[in-house]
Design a protein around this motif. Structure first.
Motif, PDB file in Angstrom:
ATOM      1  N   LEU A  48       0.826  -1.211   0.000  1.00 31.31           N
ATOM      2  CA  LEU A  48       0.000   0.000   0.000  1.00 31.31           C
ATOM      3  C   LEU A  48       0.862   1.263   0.000  1.00 31.31           C
ATOM      4  O   LEU A  48       0.506   2.266  -0.618  1.00 31.31           O
ATOM      5  N   SER A  96       2.128   1.624  -3.533  1.00 31.01           N
ATOM      6  CA  SER A  96       0.976   2.048  -4.325  1.00 31.01           C
ATOM      7  C   SER A  96       0.699   3.534  -4.148  1.00 31.01           C
ATOM      8  O   SER A  96       0.438   4.257  -5.113  1.00 31.01           O
ATOM      9  N   ASN A  97       0.770   3.991  -2.908  1.00 32.55           N
ATOM     10  CA  ASN A  97       0.476   5.395  -2.637  1.00 32.55           C
ATOM     11  C   ASN A  97       1.553   6.343  -3.138  1.00 32.55           C
ATOM     12  O   ASN A  97       1.259   7.504  -3.425  1.00 32.55           O
ATOM     13  N   GLU A 154       0.099   2.170  -9.600  1.00 23.73           N
ATOM     14  CA  GLU A 154      -0.607   2.268  -8.321  1.00 23.73           C
ATOM     15  C   GLU A 154      -1.453   1.009  -8.111  1.00 23.73           C
ATOM     16  O   GLU A 154      -1.403   0.367  -7.056  1.00 23.73           O
ATOM     17  N   GLN A 163      -1.624  -1.880  -5.344  1.00 24.42           N
ATOM     18  CA  GLN A 163      -2.779  -1.731  -4.457  1.00 24.42           C
ATOM     19  C   GLN A 163      -3.672  -2.961  -4.458  1.00 24.42           C
ATOM     20  O   GLN A 163      -4.130  -3.412  -3.405  1.00 24.42           O
ATOM     21  N   GLN A 181      -5.148   2.359   4.405  1.00 26.75           N
ATOM     22  CA  GLN A 181      -4.827   2.996   3.127  1.00 26.75           C
ATOM     23  C   GLN A 181      -4.867   4.516   3.253  1.00 26.75           C
ATOM     24  O   GLN A 181      -3.997   5.205   2.741  1.00 26.75           O
TER      25      GLN A 181
END
Length: 123
Positions: free
Chosen positions: A10, A13-14, A52, A56, A80
């Motif tokens: 995560l 992804s962020n 992303e 994710q 998240q």
């Protein structure tokens, strides 16, 4: 271990999400991207958003309790959001250098920590 993988994926992804959503606001500082039109900006952002999702989706699948992970949907969402705001803050202050971290931001983050506590608390 699944908790750690979930949080790590995560976070990655962020990073991509932050640059997909806000990185284009810095294009004026990069000469070869300065004159890029809206369609070009959207395409670059979509390209970043692809990565992303590459991180994710597995994070949520690994972390979700019905797939053998440790978190329910509410917990995954709160994790998240906290990661998203943490990554965004670090990027805004240290990478983009557009904003200063103020007391109101810290107070808001403290409230987010309280939200995490409430969401994870077994009542």
């Amino acid at each position: 271990m699944k908790s750690l993988y979930t949080v790590l994926l995560l976070t990655i992804s962020n990073l991509f999400m932050t640059f997909a959503w806000y990185g284009h606001l810095q294009f004026k500082k990069i000469s070869w991207l300065h004159g890029l039109g809206l369609v070009g900006v959207i395409l670059i952002s979509w390209g970043l958003a692809f990565f992303e999702y590459v991180f994710q989706v597995p994070a949520n699948r690994i972390g979700f309790e019905e797939n053998g992970g440790p978190f329910n949907l509410f917990q995954l969402k709160v994790i998240q959001e906290v990661i998203s705001l943490t990554v965004f803050t670090i990027c805004a202050v240290y990478v983009f250098k557009t904003d200063k971290l103020g007391w109101n931001h810290l107070a808001g983050f403290a409230l987010l920590v309280a939200a995490v506590y409430v969401i994870f608390k077994k009542w």
